[in-house]
Design a protein around this motif. Structure first.
Motif, PDB file in Angstrom:
ATOM      1  N   GLU A 197       1.115 -14.681  24.063  1.00  0.00           N
ATOM      2  CA  GLU A 197       1.400 -14.934  22.650  1.00  0.00           C
ATOM      3  C   GLU A 197       0.793 -16.260  22.220  1.00  0.00           C
ATOM      4  O   GLU A 197       0.501 -17.132  23.050  1.00  0.00           O
ATOM      5  N   TYR A 198       0.591 -16.386  20.923  1.00  0.00           N
ATOM      6  CA  TYR A 198       0.375 -17.697  20.325  1.00  0.00           C
ATOM      7  C   TYR A 198       0.836 -17.641  18.871  1.00  0.00           C
ATOM      8  O   TYR A 198       0.763 -16.615  18.204  1.00  0.00           O
ATOM      9  N   ASP A 199       1.371 -18.776  18.413  1.00  0.00           N
ATOM     10  CA  ASP A 199       2.046 -18.822  17.123  1.00  0.00           C
ATOM     11  C   ASP A 199       1.946 -20.246  16.607  1.00  0.00           C
ATOM     12  O   ASP A 199       2.390 -21.186  17.274  1.00  0.00           O
ATOM     13  N   GLY A 200       1.335 -20.412  15.433  1.00  0.00           N
ATOM     14  CA  GLY A 200       1.243 -21.758  14.913  1.00  0.00           C
ATOM     15  C   GLY A 200       0.531 -21.846  13.581  1.00  0.00           C
ATOM     16  O   GLY A 200       0.199 -20.841  12.954  1.00  0.00           O
ATOM     17  N   MET A 201       0.288 -23.074  13.153  1.00  0.00           N
ATOM     18  CA  MET A 201      -0.349 -23.377  11.874  1.00  0.00           C
ATOM     19  C   MET A 201      -1.684 -24.077  12.113  1.00  0.00           C
ATOM     20  O   MET A 201      -1.853 -24.785  13.104  1.00  0.00           O
ATOM     21  N   PHE A 202      -2.596 -23.890  11.166  1.00  0.00           N
ATOM     22  CA  PHE A 202      -3.869 -24.599  11.263  1.00  0.00           C
ATOM     23  C   PHE A 202      -4.508 -24.726   9.889  1.00  0.00           C
ATOM     24  O   PHE A 202      -4.307 -23.899   9.007  1.00  0.00           O
ATOM     25  N   HIS A 203      -5.285 -25.782   9.739  1.00  0.00           N
ATOM     26  CA  HIS A 203      -6.104 -25.984   8.545  1.00  0.00           C
ATOM     27  C   HIS A 203      -7.497 -25.418   8.825  1.00  0.00           C
ATOM     28  O   HIS A 203      -7.944 -25.361   9.973  1.00  0.00           O
ATOM     29  N   TYR A 204      -8.193 -25.034   7.751  1.00  0.00           N
ATOM     30  CA  TYR A 204      -9.431 -24.275   7.927  1.00  0.00           C
ATOM     31  C   TYR A 204     -10.376 -24.578   6.778  1.00  0.00           C
ATOM     32  O   TYR A 204      -9.946 -24.742   5.634  1.00  0.00           O
ATOM     33  N   ALA A 205     -11.672 -24.657   7.096  1.00  0.00           N
ATOM     34  CA  ALA A 205     -12.676 -24.916   6.069  1.00  0.00           C
ATOM     35  C   ALA A 205     -13.968 -24.192   6.429  1.00  0.00           C
ATOM     36  O   ALA A 205     -14.247 -23.933   7.613  1.00  0.00           O
ATOM     37  N   LEU A 206     -14.748 -23.865   5.412  1.00  0.00           N
ATOM     38  CA  LEU A 206     -16.056 -23.242   5.603  1.00  0.00           C
ATOM     39  C   LEU A 206     -17.128 -24.321   5.669  1.00  0.00           C
ATOM     40  O   LEU A 206     -17.077 -25.311   4.926  1.00  0.00           O
ATOM     41  N   ARG A 207     -18.101 -24.101   6.574  1.00  0.00           N
ATOM     42  CA  ARG A 207     -19.172 -25.064   6.779  1.00  0.00           C
ATOM     43  C   ARG A 207     -20.514 -24.351   6.777  1.00  0.00           C
ATOM     44  O   ARG A 207     -20.574 -23.145   7.022  1.00  0.00           O
ATOM     45  N   PRO A 208     -21.607 -25.085   6.529  1.00  0.00           N
ATOM     46  CA  PRO A 208     -22.933 -24.446   6.517  1.00  0.00           C
ATOM     47  C   PRO A 208     -23.281 -23.855   7.880  1.00  0.00           C
ATOM     48  O   PRO A 208     -22.952 -24.419   8.925  1.00  0.00           O
ATOM     49  N   PHE A 209     -23.971 -22.711   7.841  1.00  0.00           N
ATOM     50  CA  PHE A 209     -24.338 -21.996   9.065  1.00  0.00           C
ATOM     51  C   PHE A 209     -25.706 -21.364   8.865  1.00  0.00           C
ATOM     52  O   PHE A 209     -25.933 -20.654   7.888  1.00  0.00           O
ATOM     53  N   ASP A 210     -26.612 -21.620   9.823  1.00  0.00           N
ATOM     54  CA  ASP A 210     -27.977 -21.093   9.695  1.00  0.00           C
ATOM     55  C   ASP A 210     -28.132 -19.685  10.251  1.00  0.00           C
ATOM     56  O   ASP A 210     -29.241 -19.133  10.260  1.00  0.00           O
ATOM     57  N   GLY A 211     -27.047 -19.100  10.716  1.00  0.00           N
ATOM     58  CA  GLY A 211     -27.103 -17.726  11.219  1.00  0.00           C
ATOM     59  C   GLY A 211     -27.376 -17.610  12.699  1.00  0.00           C
ATOM     60  O   GLY A 211     -27.317 -16.506  13.249  1.00  0.00           O
ATOM     61  N   VAL A 212     -27.661 -18.729  13.374  1.00  0.00           N
ATOM     62  CA  VAL A 212     -27.942 -18.710  14.807  1.00  0.00           C
ATOM     63  C   VAL A 212     -26.701 -19.194  15.555  1.00  0.00           C
ATOM     64  O   VAL A 212     -26.242 -20.316  15.342  1.00  0.00           O
ATOM     65  N   LEU A 213     -26.161 -18.354  16.428  1.00  0.00           N
ATOM     66  CA  LEU A 213     -24.972 -18.736  17.162  1.00  0.00           C
ATOM     67  C   LEU A 213     -25.260 -19.926  18.077  1.00  0.00           C
ATOM     68  O   LEU A 213     -26.259 -19.938  18.797  1.00  0.00           O
ATOM     69  N   PRO A 214     -24.393 -20.948  18.089  1.00  0.00           N
ATOM     70  CA  PRO A 214     -24.577 -22.063  19.032  1.00  0.00           C
ATOM     71  C   PRO A 214     -24.527 -21.571  20.477  1.00  0.00           C
ATOM     72  O   PRO A 214     -23.942 -20.527  20.779  1.00  0.00           O
ATOM     73  N   GLY A 215     -25.134 -22.336  21.362  1.00  0.00           N
ATOM     74  CA  GLY A 215     -25.218 -21.928  22.753  1.00  0.00           C
ATOM     75  C   GLY A 215     -23.873 -21.703  23.405  1.00  0.00           C
ATOM     76  O   GLY A 215     -23.699 -20.785  24.210  1.00  0.00           O
ATOM     77  N   ASP A 216     -22.870 -22.530  23.048  1.00  0.00           N
ATOM     78  CA  ASP A 216     -21.569 -22.379  23.673  1.00  0.00           C
ATOM     79  C   ASP A 216     -20.759 -21.226  23.085  1.00  0.00           C
ATOM     80  O   ASP A 216     -19.681 -20.894  23.587  1.00  0.00           O
ATOM     81  N   VAL A 217     -21.291 -20.605  22.040  1.00  0.00           N
ATOM     82  CA  VAL A 217     -20.626 -19.463  21.401  1.00  0.00           C
ATOM     83  C   VAL A 217     -21.208 -18.140  21.892  1.00  0.00           C
ATOM     84  O   VAL A 217     -20.512 -17.125  21.954  1.00  0.00           O
ATOM     85  N   GLU A 218     -22.477 -18.155  22.250  1.00  0.00           N
ATOM     86  CA  GLU A 218     -23.109 -16.954  22.813  1.00  0.00           C
ATOM     87  C   GLU A 218     -22.380 -16.539  24.086  1.00  0.00           C
ATOM     88  O   GLU A 218     -22.171 -17.357  24.983  1.00  0.00           O
ATOM     89  N   PRO A 219     -21.968 -15.274  24.185  1.00  0.00           N
ATOM     90  CA  PRO A 219     -21.318 -14.833  25.432  1.00  0.00           C
ATOM     91  C   PRO A 219     -22.315 -14.730  26.571  1.00  0.00           C
ATOM     92  O   PRO A 219     -23.537 -14.751  26.354  1.00  0.00           O
ATOM     93  N   ASP A 220     -21.809 -14.600  27.776  1.00  0.00           N
ATOM     94  CA  ASP A 220     -22.694 -14.406  28.924  1.00  0.00           C
ATOM     95  C   ASP A 220     -23.407 -13.066  28.851  1.00  0.00           C
ATOM     96  O   ASP A 220     -24.516 -12.904  29.378  1.00  0.00           O
ATOM     97  N   ARG A 221     -22.778 -12.079  28.221  1.00  0.00           N
ATOM     98  CA  ARG A 221     -23.413 -10.791  27.988  1.00  0.00           C
ATOM     99  C   ARG A 221     -22.764 -10.158  26.770  1.00  0.00           C
ATOM    100  O   ARG A 221     -21.644 -10.490  26.403  1.00  0.00           O
ATOM    101  N   TRP A 222     -23.509  -9.248  26.134  1.00  0.00           N
ATOM    102  CA  TRP A 222     -23.009  -8.479  25.007  1.00  0.00           C
ATOM    103  C   TRP A 222     -22.678  -7.072  25.486  1.00  0.00           C
ATOM    104  O   TRP A 222     -23.203  -6.621  26.526  1.00  0.00           O
ATOM    105  N   GLU A 223     -21.869  -6.384  24.736  1.00  0.00           N
ATOM    106  CA  GLU A 223     -21.500  -5.009  25.081  1.00  0.00           C
ATOM    107  C   GLU A 223     -21.684  -4.116  23.848  1.00  0.00           C
ATOM    108  O   GLU A 223     -21.287  -4.508  22.743  1.00  0.00           O
ATOM    109  N   HIS A 224     -22.330  -2.960  24.047  1.00  0.00           N
ATOM    110  CA  HIS A 224     -22.528  -2.043  22.927  1.00  0.00           C
ATOM    111  C   HIS A 224     -21.704  -0.771  23.035  1.00  0.00           C
ATOM    112  O   HIS A 224     -21.559  -0.037  22.066  1.00  0.00           O
ATOM    113  N   ARG A 225     -21.143  -0.516  24.232  1.00  0.00           N
ATOM    114  CA  ARG A 225     -20.335   0.696  24.398  1.00  0.00           C
ATOM    115  C   ARG A 225     -19.022   0.569  23.638  1.00  0.00           C
ATOM    116  O   ARG A 225     -18.461  -0.502  23.526  1.00  0.00           O
ATOM    117  N   VAL A 226     -18.539   1.691  23.160  1.00  0.00           N
ATOM    118  CA  VAL A 226     -17.264   1.687  22.449  1.00  0.00           C
ATOM    119  C   VAL A 226     -16.236   2.548  23.181  1.00  0.00           C
ATOM    120  O   VAL A 226     -15.069   2.480  22.883  1.00  0.00           O
TER     121      VAL A 226
END
Length: 226
Positions: A197-226
């Motif tokens: 579980e997790y339960d809590g509050m947070f503040h949130y804002a939108l920031r500029p994004f060039d459409g390229v995922l940062p390196g630490d956000v890219e997973p080690d692999r992608w999956e296409h099967r459903v």
């Protein structure tokens, strides 16, 4: 041209029933030039059953259901709208929970896998997939349920049987009095009850994004099967 967000596409007319703040939260789609970033403190987070925590280390899914538990846990989130390697519209989220022993990451990619159908791929390898069903409450909150899961191990696609599967229940809303977003998540296993579980509050804002995922956000692999 920016695409409508995957949440707007799936909810259709019900999207307008969300609280205005939630509409802003979920509105950026692929090509919008924005990502979302938030931080806060969670009242509780992790596995509430001490005897179960060592077993979570054996689950073959990294960066998902971690074996820690705490209260007043610092939290951050980043949400990136994009397309996955197969051109499907997607939203990748990376959440960090600040435990005394070090941060724990919970990451996933939610993909529009068919018109009106969302599949959520969890973990660093994106090898745990679950259906994602959306519902708008009378109060304008967003509820998300994950009623069916499957595990991908190499070429194998393994639907999780009822005794092993757990269902996730998420509710997110804008807390007007607190001036922040609230989220409550429970992963419930039929025989054991709440296992994560997790339960809590947070503040949130939108920031500029060039459409390229940062390196630490890219997973080690992608999956296409459903």
């Amino acid at each position: 041209m920016a695409s409508a967000s995957i949440y707007r596409q799936v909810l259709g007319a019900d999207y307008a029933r969300l609280q205005p703040e939630l509409q802003d939260y979920f509105d950026p789609g692929e090509g919008a030039g924005q990502y979302g970033a938030g931080s806060g403190i969670f009242a509780r987070a992790g596995c509430p059953r001490p005897w179960l925590r060592p077993l979570l280390r054996l689950v073959p899914v990294s960066n998902a259901f971690f074996p820690d538990y705490g209260t007043e846990v610092p939290f951050t989130i980043r949400n990136y709208p994009h397309r996955d390697p197969w051109g499907r519209q997607a939203l990748t989220a990376v959440r960090s929970f600040g435990f005394p022993a070090g941060p724990r990451i919970f990451e996933d990619t939610t993909v529009l896998t068919a018109p009106g159908v969302l599949t959520d791929y969890l973990g660093r390898q994106r090898n745990l997939a679950t259906n994602l069903v959306l519902q708008v409450t009378d109060e304008g909150h967003l509820r998300m349920n994950s009623p069916a899961s499957r595990l991908f191990l190499g070429p194998l696609r393994l639907p999780l049987p009822g005794f092993a599967a757990a269902e996730a229940h998420v509710e997110q809303w804008w807390d007007e009095a607190a001036g922040s977003f609230r989220i409550r998540t429970q992963v419930i296993q039929r025989q054991l009850g709440t296992v994560f579980e997790y339960d809590g509050m947070f503040h949130y804002a939108l920031r500029p994004f060039d459409g390229v995922l940062p390196g630490d956000v890219e997973p080690d692999r992608w999956e296409h099967r459903v």
